[in-house]
Design an enzyme around this catalytic site. Structure first.
Site, short mmCIF file in Angstrom:
data_model
loop_
_atom_site.label_atom_id
_atom_site.label_comp_id
_atom_site.label_asym_id
_atom_site.label_seq_id
_atom_site.Cartn_x
_atom_site.Cartn_y
_atom_site.Cartn_z
N TYR A 50 0.85 -1.19 0.00
CA TYR A 50 0.00 0.00 0.00
C TYR A 50 0.89 1.24 0.00
O TYR A 50 1.84 1.33 0.78
CB TYR A 50 -0.89 -0.01 1.24
CG TYR A 50 -1.76 1.20 1.41
CD1 TYR A 50 -2.86 1.43 0.58
CD2 TYR A 50 -1.51 2.13 2.42
CE1 TYR A 50 -3.67 2.55 0.75
CE2 TYR A 50 -2.32 3.23 2.61
CZ TYR A 50 -3.39 3.44 1.76
OH TYR A 50 -4.20 4.54 1.93
N ASP A 64 0.20 15.85 5.78
CA ASP A 64 -0.79 15.18 4.93
C ASP A 64 -2.03 16.06 4.80
O ASP A 64 -3.10 15.75 5.32
CB ASP A 64 -1.14 13.83 5.55
CG ASP A 64 -2.10 13.01 4.69
OD1 ASP A 64 -2.20 13.30 3.48
OD2 ASP A 64 -2.74 12.10 5.24
N ASP A 91 -3.00 5.30 -2.43
CA ASP A 91 -3.83 6.33 -1.81
C ASP A 91 -3.80 7.56 -2.70
O ASP A 91 -2.81 8.27 -2.76
CB ASP A 91 -3.27 6.64 -0.42
CG ASP A 91 -4.00 7.78 0.29
OD1 ASP A 91 -4.94 8.35 -0.29
OD2 ASP A 91 -3.60 8.11 1.42
N ASP A 93 -5.83 10.16 -2.43
CA ASP A 93 -6.47 11.28 -1.73
C ASP A 93 -7.83 11.60 -2.34
O ASP A 93 -8.66 10.73 -2.52
CB ASP A 93 -5.55 12.50 -1.71
CG ASP A 93 -4.38 12.34 -0.75
OD1 ASP A 93 -4.46 11.45 0.12
OD2 ASP A 93 -3.38 13.07 -0.88
N HIS A 118 -7.56 4.28 -4.15
CA HIS A 118 -8.80 4.73 -3.51
C HIS A 118 -8.89 6.24 -3.57
O HIS A 118 -7.89 6.97 -3.52
CB HIS A 118 -8.94 4.20 -2.08
CG HIS A 118 -7.95 4.69 -1.08
ND1 HIS A 118 -7.97 5.95 -0.55
CD2 HIS A 118 -6.92 4.05 -0.48
CE1 HIS A 118 -7.00 6.08 0.34
NE2 HIS A 118 -6.33 4.95 0.39
N GLU A 120 -11.18 9.49 -1.84
CA GLU A 120 -11.92 9.79 -0.61
C GLU A 120 -12.89 10.93 -0.81
O GLU A 120 -12.75 11.73 -1.75
CB GLU A 120 -10.95 10.10 0.53
CG GLU A 120 -10.15 11.36 0.32
CD GLU A 120 -8.98 11.46 1.29
OE1 GLU A 120 -8.91 12.46 2.02
OE2 GLU A 120 -8.13 10.54 1.31
N CYS A 128 -5.76 14.32 7.44
CA CYS A 128 -5.58 12.94 7.84
C CYS A 128 -6.90 12.41 8.37
O CYS A 128 -7.62 13.10 9.11
CB CYS A 128 -4.50 12.84 8.93
SG CYS A 128 -4.41 11.20 9.72
N ARG A 163 -13.20 5.59 -0.45
CA ARG A 163 -13.01 5.82 0.99
C ARG A 163 -14.02 6.87 1.46
O ARG A 163 -14.20 7.90 0.81
CB ARG A 163 -11.59 6.30 1.26
CG ARG A 163 -11.40 6.85 2.68
CD ARG A 163 -9.97 7.25 2.93
NE ARG A 163 -9.87 8.36 3.86
CZ ARG A 163 -8.74 8.89 4.30
NH1 ARG A 163 -7.59 8.41 3.87
NH2 ARG A 163 -8.74 9.92 5.13
N GLU A 193 -13.16 4.93 6.95
CA GLU A 193 -12.09 5.45 7.79
C GLU A 193 -12.56 5.74 9.21
O GLU A 193 -13.69 6.16 9.45
CB GLU A 193 -11.52 6.74 7.16
CG GLU A 193 -10.35 7.37 7.90
CD GLU A 193 -9.10 6.50 7.91
OE1 GLU A 193 -9.15 5.40 8.50
OE2 GLU A 193 -8.08 6.92 7.35
N ASN A 216 -8.30 -0.04 8.06
CA ASN A 216 -7.06 0.72 8.24
C ASN A 216 -6.57 0.54 9.66
O ASN A 216 -7.20 1.00 10.61
CB ASN A 216 -7.31 2.21 7.95
CG ASN A 216 -6.06 3.06 8.15
OD1 ASN A 216 -4.97 2.54 8.35
ND2 ASN A 216 -6.22 4.37 8.09
#
Length: 304
Positions: A50, A64, A91, A93, A118, A120, A128, A163, A193, A216
């Site tokens: 990942y 982040d 990831d 974002d 993914h 989100e 984050c 996500r 999440e 996660n």
């Protein structure tokens, strides 16, 4: 070293997910931020790798909060994908903008050799997932992104994961409703999440079945650290450990730097904590490159 092609890795991931659904096996994907760590993960026997946006941004010395770019992400994706047989999930974002940006993100990350990504449902710039202050786009906007992502991929085996950060913003039931809308739009796995208990994982997994749930297991977050057996019982089908390798590496670097500063040299005790040169060279196939270089030189000599 001849590696599997990107297409072969995606087929392998699909097969592993099918096996997970039929036999209840949990797929485990530790996070990485550099190619060498990905090679160590493969040697350890994991199912996949990942690429964490949080770990990657931290490796660049950045928080982040959406400061990295698509080109930076595509570059590190390609660098990691080229050194391992394992499938790589990225990831991505928020997809770096709206629906059309999400489409281009899929195109670039797929071309870089990843097996999936993914997106989100936070606004950009994001936060984050285990911190406060998150804001979400509307369900309708996220659905548009997912549909654009589905249309943009060229390989049907490229895995599209949605996500949702809605649990901590709008509540559990709203997060489930969002997840179902994302599935209807084409998402093939849901990453919920910041769930706060094994019971929440189990309820969420049941609510979106048969679509698989990604868990996660980041340290220092809102979710409890659950074992593979506990996650399997809760119905999760894939787990990520996104920042674990970065945290391990950075703690070792900090302690090593302090050790040398205090003692004026690398003592035997510190050296004993290091990866030996022989192990490093084996991992990066140093001798293979030397042998290949010598074969080229011998071939040139033989033709003169």
């Amino acid at each position: 070293m001849i590696l599997k092609t990107a297409a072969e890795k995606r087929v392998a991931l699909r097969a592993a997910l099918k096996d997970s659904a039929e036999n209840g096996k949990l797929l485990r994907f530790p996070g990485t931020f550099i190619p060498l760590a990905a090679m160590a993960i493969e040697e350890a026997g994991f199912d996949g790798i990942y690429l964490s946006g949080g770990a990657f941004s931290a490796s660049l010395g950045l928080p982040d909060i959406g400061l990295t770019t698509l080109s930076e992400l595509a570059t590190i994706t390609a660098q990691i994908a080229r050194v391992t047989h394992l499938p790589l999930i990225v990831d991505a974002d928020t997809g770096f903008g709206g629906a059309i940006n999400a489409a281009r993100t899929v195109i670039e990350i797929e071309a870089a050799g990843a097996s999936g990504l993914h997106l989100e449902d936070q606004i950009h710039p994001k936060r984050c997932g285990h911190l406060e202050g998150k804001e979400l786009v509307s369900t309708e906007e996220m659905v548009q992104k997912i549909r654009a992502a589905v249309d943009a991929r060229s390989d049907k085996n490229f895995l599209l994961i949605a996500r949702t950060d809605a649990v901590g913003v709008e509540g559990f039931d709203a997060a489930v409703a969002r997840a179902r809308a994302y599935i209807a739009a084409g998402a093939e796995m849901i990453f919920a999440e910041a769930l706060i208990s094994a019971a929440e994982f189990k309820t969420f997994a049941a609510a979106i079945a048969p679509t698989p749930l990604l868990a996660n297991m980041t340290e220092f977050g809102k979710s409890p650290i659950l074992s593979a057996d506990e996650l399997t019982t809760a119905g999760a089908r894939l787990v990520i450990y996104p920042v674990t390798t970065l945290r391990l590496a950075m703690q070792a670097i900090i302690k090593g730097a302090q050790h040398i500063h205090a003692r004026g040299k690398q003592t035997d005790a510190l050296i004993a904590e290091m990866q030996p040169r022989t192990d490093l060279y084996r991992m990066i196939h140093y001798q293979d490159y030397v042998d290949f270089d010598m074969s080229l030189a011998n071939d040139v000599v033989g033709k003169t």
